[in-house]
Design an enzyme around this catalytic site. Sequence first.
Site, PDB file in Angstrom:
ATOM      1  N   CYS A   4       0.828  -1.200   0.000  1.00  0.00           N
ATOM      2  CA  CYS A   4       0.000   0.000   0.000  1.00  0.00           C
ATOM      3  C   CYS A   4       0.870   1.261   0.000  1.00  0.00           C
ATOM      4  O   CYS A   4       1.667   1.480   0.915  1.00  0.00           O
ATOM      5  CB  CYS A   4      -0.922  -0.005   1.214  1.00  0.00           C
ATOM      6  SG  CYS A   4      -1.888   1.511   1.383  1.00  0.00           S
ATOM      7  N   CYS A   7       0.369   3.414   3.099  1.00  0.00           N
ATOM      8  CA  CYS A   7       1.046   2.869   4.280  1.00  0.00           C
ATOM      9  C   CYS A   7       2.540   3.176   4.217  1.00  0.00           C
ATOM     10  O   CYS A   7       3.168   3.465   5.242  1.00  0.00           O
ATOM     11  CB  CYS A   7       0.806   1.369   4.391  1.00  0.00           C
ATOM     12  SG  CYS A   7      -0.885   0.926   4.865  1.00  0.00           S
ATOM     13  N   ASP A  30      -1.599  16.205  -2.807  1.00  0.00           N
ATOM     14  CA  ASP A  30      -1.787  15.253  -3.903  1.00  0.00           C
ATOM     15  C   ASP A  30      -0.768  15.565  -4.994  1.00  0.00           C
ATOM     16  O   ASP A  30      -0.558  16.738  -5.324  1.00  0.00           O
ATOM     17  CB  ASP A  30      -3.214  15.367  -4.445  1.00  0.00           C
ATOM     18  CG  ASP A  30      -3.577  14.218  -5.367  1.00  0.00           C
ATOM     19  OD1 ASP A  30      -2.927  14.059  -6.420  1.00  0.00           O
ATOM     20  OD2 ASP A  30      -4.517  13.482  -5.039  1.00  0.00           O
ATOM     21  N   HIS A  46      -4.335   1.078   8.264  1.00  0.00           N
ATOM     22  CA  HIS A  46      -4.766   0.630   6.944  1.00  0.00           C
ATOM     23  C   HIS A  46      -6.184   0.081   7.022  1.00  0.00           C
ATOM     24  O   HIS A  46      -6.458  -0.874   7.748  1.00  0.00           O
ATOM     25  CB  HIS A  46      -3.838  -0.446   6.375  1.00  0.00           C
ATOM     26  CG  HIS A  46      -4.272  -0.879   5.013  1.00  0.00           C
ATOM     27  ND1 HIS A  46      -3.860  -0.230   3.877  1.00  0.00           N
ATOM     28  CD2 HIS A  46      -5.115  -1.846   4.608  1.00  0.00           C
ATOM     29  CE1 HIS A  46      -4.424  -0.793   2.829  1.00  0.00           C
ATOM     30  NE2 HIS A  46      -5.195  -1.779   3.259  1.00  0.00           N
ATOM     31  N   HIS A 100      -9.205   7.097   1.962  1.00  0.00           N
ATOM     32  CA  HIS A 100      -8.610   8.434   1.918  1.00  0.00           C
ATOM     33  C   HIS A 100      -9.655   9.434   1.450  1.00  0.00           C
ATOM     34  O   HIS A 100     -10.634   9.081   0.800  1.00  0.00           O
ATOM     35  CB  HIS A 100      -7.373   8.483   1.024  1.00  0.00           C
ATOM     36  CG  HIS A 100      -7.611   8.079  -0.389  1.00  0.00           C
ATOM     37  ND1 HIS A 100      -7.782   6.770  -0.785  1.00  0.00           N
ATOM     38  CD2 HIS A 100      -7.698   8.816  -1.519  1.00  0.00           C
ATOM     39  CE1 HIS A 100      -7.959   6.723  -2.100  1.00  0.00           C
ATOM     40  NE2 HIS A 100      -7.923   7.954  -2.565  1.00  0.00           N
ATOM     41  N   HIS A 102     -10.169  13.381  -0.308  1.00  0.00           N
ATOM     42  CA  HIS A 102      -9.600  14.474  -1.086  1.00  0.00           C
ATOM     43  C   HIS A 102     -10.198  15.766  -0.558  1.00  0.00           C
ATOM     44  O   HIS A 102     -11.420  15.944  -0.604  1.00  0.00           O
ATOM     45  CB  HIS A 102      -9.961  14.331  -2.569  1.00  0.00           C
ATOM     46  CG  HIS A 102      -9.453  13.080  -3.197  1.00  0.00           C
ATOM     47  ND1 HIS A 102      -8.318  13.055  -3.975  1.00  0.00           N
ATOM     48  CD2 HIS A 102      -9.922  11.812  -3.158  1.00  0.00           C
ATOM     49  CE1 HIS A 102      -8.114  11.815  -4.399  1.00  0.00           C
ATOM     50  NE2 HIS A 102      -9.079  11.045  -3.911  1.00  0.00           N
TER      51      HIS A 102
END
Length: 114
Positions: A4, A7, A30, A46, A100, A102
Amino acid sequence: MQDCVFCKIVKKEIPAEIVYEDEHVMAFKDIHPAAPVHILLIPKKHISTFFDLTDEDVSIIGRVQLAAARVAKQLNLEEKGFRLVSNCKEDAGQLIFHIHYHLLGGRALQWPPG
């Protein structure tokens, strides 16, 4: 998860431009921004998708929401606002299977998004 990317960012194995970090949450810019402000907020734990959340994860998700407000204030988005988006699974556009969000801002955002 060993593969990941998020991670690996949490473990500082992959560099990221971190704008916020606490015990449970990390926020970073980003690398392919869709707005003048485009920050990714992740729980350090995670969790692949929203379908993988457990009762024990409720406080972590709340902490992500609080971190979003803190980051938005830090980035001077309090007056004009921001959008917080999370995609779940392929059809929604989830590319990295680690929950996640944004945080998008810095310009007027259109609706519907697509």
